[in-house]
Write a protein that holds these residues in place. Structure first.
Motif, PDB file in Angstrom:
ATOM      1  N   PRO A   1       0.839  -1.211   0.000  1.00  0.00           N
ATOM      2  CA  PRO A   1       0.000   0.000   0.000  1.00  0.00           C
ATOM      3  C   PRO A   1       0.867   1.251   0.000  1.00  0.00           C
ATOM      4  CG  PRO A   1       0.021  -1.017   2.164  1.00  0.00           C
ATOM      5  CD  PRO A   1       0.785  -1.933   1.251  1.00  0.00           C
ATOM      6  N   ASP A   2       0.266   2.378  -0.325  1.00  0.00           N
ATOM      7  CA  ASP A   2       0.969   3.652  -0.236  1.00  0.00           C
ATOM      8  C   ASP A   2       1.160   3.991   1.245  1.00  0.00           C
ATOM      9  OD1 ASP A   2       1.105   4.024  -2.977  1.00  0.00           O
ATOM     10  OD2 ASP A   2      -0.811   5.091  -3.044  1.00  0.00           O
ATOM     11  N   VAL A   3       2.395   4.001   1.679  1.00  0.00           N
ATOM     12  CA  VAL A   3       2.713   4.296   3.078  1.00  0.00           C
ATOM     13  C   VAL A   3       3.222   5.724   3.153  1.00  0.00           C
ATOM     14  CG1 VAL A   3       4.125   3.653   5.061  1.00  0.00           C
ATOM     15  CG2 VAL A   3       3.280   1.877   3.505  1.00  0.00           C
ATOM     16  N   THR A   4       2.555   6.528   3.979  1.00  0.00           N
ATOM     17  CA  THR A   4       2.950   7.916   4.183  1.00  0.00           C
ATOM     18  C   THR A   4       3.450   8.054   5.619  1.00  0.00           C
ATOM     19  OG1 THR A   4       0.781   8.598   5.001  1.00  0.00           O
ATOM     20  CG2 THR A   4       1.118   8.660   2.599  1.00  0.00           C
TER      21      THR A   4
ATOM     22  N   THR B   1       0.601   7.391   7.975  1.00  0.00           N
ATOM     23  CA  THR B   1       0.056   6.039   8.094  1.00  0.00           C
ATOM     24  C   THR B   1       1.103   4.972   8.409  1.00  0.00           C
ATOM     25  OG1 THR B   1       0.262   5.583   5.720  1.00  0.00           O
ATOM     26  CG2 THR B   1      -1.824   6.567   6.488  1.00  0.00           C
ATOM     27  N   GLU B   2       2.365   5.346   8.433  1.00  0.00           N
ATOM     28  CA  GLU B   2       3.445   4.365   8.633  1.00  0.00           C
ATOM     29  C   GLU B   2       3.279   3.555   9.920  1.00  0.00           C
ATOM     30  OE1 GLU B   2       6.916   2.675  10.250  1.00  0.00           O
ATOM     31  OE2 GLU B   2       6.191   4.612  10.957  1.00  0.00           O
ATOM     32  N   PRO B   3       2.919   4.150  11.073  1.00  0.00           N
ATOM     33  CA  PRO B   3       2.740   3.331  12.274  1.00  0.00           C
ATOM     34  C   PRO B   3       1.635   2.270  12.114  1.00  0.00           C
ATOM     35  CG  PRO B   3       2.945   5.638  12.882  1.00  0.00           C
ATOM     36  CD  PRO B   3       2.804   5.585  11.385  1.00  0.00           C
ATOM     37  N   TYR B   4       0.578   2.612  11.389  1.00  0.00           N
ATOM     38  CA  TYR B   4      -0.514   1.673  11.140  1.00  0.00           C
ATOM     39  C   TYR B   4      -0.012   0.457  10.359  1.00  0.00           C
ATOM     40  CZ  TYR B   4      -4.780  -0.243   9.106  1.00  0.00           C
ATOM     41  OH  TYR B   4      -5.782  -1.089   8.694  1.00  0.00           O
ATOM     42  N   TRP B   5       0.713   0.716   9.256  1.00  0.00           N
ATOM     43  CA  TRP B   5       1.192  -0.378   8.410  1.00  0.00           C
ATOM     44  C   TRP B   5       2.279  -1.190   9.103  1.00  0.00           C
ATOM     45  CZ3 TRP B   5      -2.131  -1.738   5.133  1.00  0.00           C
ATOM     46  CH2 TRP B   5      -2.919  -0.813   4.469  1.00  0.00           C
ATOM     47  N   THR B   6       3.137  -0.538   9.852  1.00  0.00           N
ATOM     48  CA  THR B   6       4.178  -1.255  10.590  1.00  0.00           C
ATOM     49  C   THR B   6       3.555  -2.169  11.637  1.00  0.00           C
ATOM     50  OG1 THR B   6       5.764   0.528  10.221  1.00  0.00           O
ATOM     51  CG2 THR B   6       6.230  -1.000  12.035  1.00  0.00           C
ATOM     52  N   ALA B   7       2.554  -1.661  12.367  1.00  0.00           N
ATOM     53  CA  ALA B   7       1.867  -2.481  13.365  1.00  0.00           C
ATOM     54  C   ALA B   7       1.177  -3.666  12.700  1.00  0.00           C
ATOM     55  CB  ALA B   7       0.857  -1.637  14.139  1.00  0.00           C
ATOM     56  N   ALA B   8       0.557  -3.436  11.549  1.00  0.00           N
ATOM     57  CA  ALA B   8      -0.087  -4.542  10.828  1.00  0.00           C
ATOM     58  C   ALA B   8       0.945  -5.600  10.468  1.00  0.00           C
ATOM     59  CB  ALA B   8      -0.798  -4.026   9.583  1.00  0.00           C
ATOM     60  N   GLY B   9       2.148  -5.169  10.098  1.00  0.00           N
ATOM     61  CA  GLY B   9       3.225  -6.113   9.811  1.00  0.00           C
ATOM     62  C   GLY B   9       3.623  -6.930  11.025  1.00  0.00           C
ATOM     63  N   ASP B  10       3.361  -6.389  12.214  1.00  0.00           N
ATOM     64  CA  ASP B  10       3.639  -7.094  13.471  1.00  0.00           C
ATOM     65  C   ASP B  10       2.404  -7.817  14.011  1.00  0.00           C
ATOM     66  OD1 ASP B  10       6.259  -6.160  13.444  1.00  0.00           O
ATOM     67  OD2 ASP B  10       5.795  -4.413  14.679  1.00  0.00           O
ATOM     68  N   GLY B  11       1.314  -7.840  13.227  1.00  0.00           N
ATOM     69  CA  GLY B  11       0.110  -8.542  13.648  1.00  0.00           C
ATOM     70  C   GLY B  11      -0.782  -7.770  14.598  1.00  0.00           C
ATOM     71  N   GLU B  12      -0.719  -6.441  14.560  1.00  0.00           N
ATOM     72  CA  GLU B  12      -1.553  -5.599  15.421  1.00  0.00           C
ATOM     73  C   GLU B  12      -2.410  -4.677  14.559  1.00  0.00           C
ATOM     74  OE1 GLU B  12       1.101  -3.375  17.884  1.00  0.00           O
ATOM     75  OE2 GLU B  12       1.944  -5.147  18.835  1.00  0.00           O
TER      76      GLU B  12
ATOM     77  N   PRO C   1      -6.405   6.085   9.498  1.00  0.00           N
ATOM     78  CA  PRO C   1      -5.390   6.827  10.256  1.00  0.00           C
ATOM     79  C   PRO C   1      -5.131   8.221   9.679  1.00  0.00           C
ATOM     80  CG  PRO C   1      -4.617   4.625   9.694  1.00  0.00           C
ATOM     81  CD  PRO C   1      -5.900   4.834   8.960  1.00  0.00           C
ATOM     82  N   ARG C   2      -5.216   9.192  10.535  1.00  0.00           N
ATOM     83  CA  ARG C   2      -4.866  10.571  10.172  1.00  0.00           C
ATOM     84  C   ARG C   2      -4.466  11.299  11.449  1.00  0.00           C
ATOM     85  NH1 ARG C   2     -10.322  10.572   7.539  1.00  0.00           N
ATOM     86  NH2 ARG C   2     -11.342   9.489   9.193  1.00  0.00           N
ATOM     87  N   SER C   3      -3.734  12.365  11.297  1.00  0.00           N
ATOM     88  CA  SER C   3      -3.146  13.035  12.456  1.00  0.00           C
ATOM     89  C   SER C   3      -4.096  13.990  13.167  1.00  0.00           C
ATOM     90  CB  SER C   3      -1.873  13.780  12.053  1.00  0.00           C
ATOM     91  OG  SER C   3      -2.157  14.725  11.049  1.00  0.00           O
ATOM     92  N   LEU C   4      -5.208  14.351  12.527  1.00  0.00           N
ATOM     93  CA  LEU C   4      -6.208  15.212  13.154  1.00  0.00           C
ATOM     94  C   LEU C   4      -7.490  14.429  13.370  1.00  0.00           C
ATOM     95  CD1 LEU C   4      -5.931  18.497  11.055  1.00  0.00           C
ATOM     96  CD2 LEU C   4      -4.996  18.067  13.327  1.00  0.00           C
TER      97      LEU C   4
END
Length: 136
Positions: A9-12, A15-26, A42-45
């Motif tokens: 997916p497009d990782v920005t 959204t990077e913490p979301y995709w990284t956590a998904a890679g760790d099964g969370e 996921p968004r910062s606001l």
């Protein structure tokens, strides 16, 4: 589903913490400290009060089908993985997340209980959340 690994997916930075956590099964969602809204995508606001006082929260990954559609054809999707169930899953944590449900369409209905599982993407540090039906 056989189309694995999934495209990356497009990782920005947002959204990077979301995709990284998904890679760790969370499965992560965001929570606003000012208004209490728990939300996804996921968004910062906060999408409700526009506060920047938000944090990442891990979910159980359990929920139920809120709404769904069955795609019988899809450009670029492998024919052997069709039909495909696309659903809004209402998480126990509150927000709804659009995802794939890895199940025979005849086994899915509104209210079906589901749990998240993660499918590897072509980048081994990232995984894509999908949902599977569970029995209570």
């Amino acid at each position: 589903m056989t189309w694995e690994p999934r495209p990356v997916p497009d990782v920005t930075p947002e959204t990077e913490p979301y995709w990284t956590a998904a890679g760790d099964g969370e499965l992560l969602v965001r929570k606003c400290h000012d208004c209490g809204l728990v939300y996804h995508y996921p968004r910062s606001l906060c999408p409700d009060c526009f506060s920047e006082a938000v944090e990442w929260c891990e979910t159980s990954g359990h929920g139920e089908i809120y709404s769904y559609s069955v795609a019988r054809t899809m450009s670029g999707w492998p024919d052997e993985d069709l039909p495909l169930v696309l659903a809004y899953v209402e998480l126990e944590a509150g927000p709804r997340i659009m995802s794939i449900v890895d199940a025979d369409p005849s086994a899915v209905e509104i209210g079906t209980h589901v749990a998240v599982r993660f499918v590897d993407a072509a980048d081994s540090t990232i995984a894509v959340p999908v949902f599977v039906p569970v029995t209570d």
